[in-house]
Design an enzyme around this catalytic site. Sequence first.
Site, mmCIF file in Angstrom:
data_model
loop_
_atom_site.group_PDB
_atom_site.id
_atom_site.type_symbol
_atom_site.label_atom_id
_atom_site.label_comp_id
_atom_site.label_asym_id
_atom_site.label_seq_id
_atom_site.Cartn_x
_atom_site.Cartn_y
_atom_site.Cartn_z
ATOM 1 N N LYS A 52 -1.184 4.795 -6.728
ATOM 2 C CA LYS A 52 -0.649 3.917 -5.677
ATOM 3 C C LYS A 52 0.514 3.089 -6.211
ATOM 4 O O LYS A 52 1.527 2.892 -5.536
ATOM 5 C CB LYS A 52 -1.766 3.010 -5.126
ATOM 6 N N GLN A 96 -9.650 -2.102 -4.404
ATOM 7 C CA GLN A 96 -10.147 -0.743 -4.636
ATOM 8 C C GLN A 96 -11.676 -0.715 -4.641
ATOM 9 O O GLN A 96 -12.308 -1.545 -5.300
ATOM 10 C CB GLN A 96 -9.590 -0.221 -5.973
ATOM 11 N N ASP A 119 -5.372 -1.422 4.151
ATOM 12 C CA ASP A 119 -6.384 -0.361 4.131
ATOM 13 C C ASP A 119 -6.991 -0.170 5.521
ATOM 14 O O ASP A 119 -7.686 0.814 5.761
ATOM 15 C CB ASP A 119 -7.517 -0.719 3.145
#
Length: 290
Positions: A52, A96, A119
């Site tokens: 990412k 994460q 997200d």
Amino acid sequence: MQLLDGKSCSQQIRQEIAQEVDAIKASGGRVPHLAAVLVGNDGASENYVALKVRDCAEVGFESTLIRLPDSISEQELLDKIAELNADDAIDGFIVQVPLPQHIDEKKVILAIDPSKDVDGFCPENVGNMTLGLPTFVSATPNGIMELLRRYQIETEGKHCVVLGRSNNVGTPMAILMSRNANPGNATVTIAHSRTKNLAELCRSADILIVAIGKTEFITADMVKEGAVVIDVGQTRVPDNSKKAGYRNVGDVDFDNVKDKCSFITYVTGGVGPMTRASLLQNTLKAHHRR
Ligand code: NAP
């Protein structure tokens, strides 16, 4: 059979984003900034976050990687999230997952400011997606929709079976496919570990989207001739012949299923790169909104 090439599709998306970043820079603007919070040293998570960060650099975004030890308390992580929520220099951030067991993932998701939730996991964003309102759609389902869109795959009136009902993949996927939109307008069935007659159900799917994390679970006898098959699954399997010591295996027995399909993704270069591209799209969107 045509392979749905997520790698080249995501490359195209990254180029489009990079052009927008160039335009922002040319007009003297601030470039989009994504932060990623990584708790602990889980190998797969390390890998995802590193990719990412690399993606951000490639399109010209700024990125910040915040590494925290897995001994961090839940409250300390929530404090860090509050800091990121308030930080004007950051457009969006991700935490994460998975998180260490002593940290409640739900509390963490609820602590993220929805306007920075790139997200798309916060209830507000999930609700907006469900109502068809502007929002951040969770990266994996969004990437799959983009793949279907770019390959102009007909979804209207089709029977779509989504295997898996997780909050980040299966459930939003099913909602998006059933909405009155293109892609969308499919008749959707969500299946899970308690579903009966799974093989029969899968065989009735014109579009089969599999997100269960069970290696090569979908075999040729479970797939209709001419079906579109999207394999989200990605499980690390030890493999000494690989430099990394493992290889990723999908939920679909690709070699035996592929010839029955009109379109299919492969575990490598399929959904994964599209997920990463979607996160960049969401970050750019967050930047535009601010
Ligand atoms: P998850 O949270 O573990 O959910 C798995 C789902 O599969 C659950 O709904 C579960 O049903 C269902 N399931 C498990 N075994 C089943 C079986 N034998 N038959 C029918 N349904 C079954 O997983 P996830 O986060 O959605 O991820 C799924 C897979 O996608 C994993 O391999 C993950 O690594 C991969 N993934 C890939 C990407 C990418 O970018 N490529 C992104 C995200 C996830 P119950 O609800 O009944 O337990």
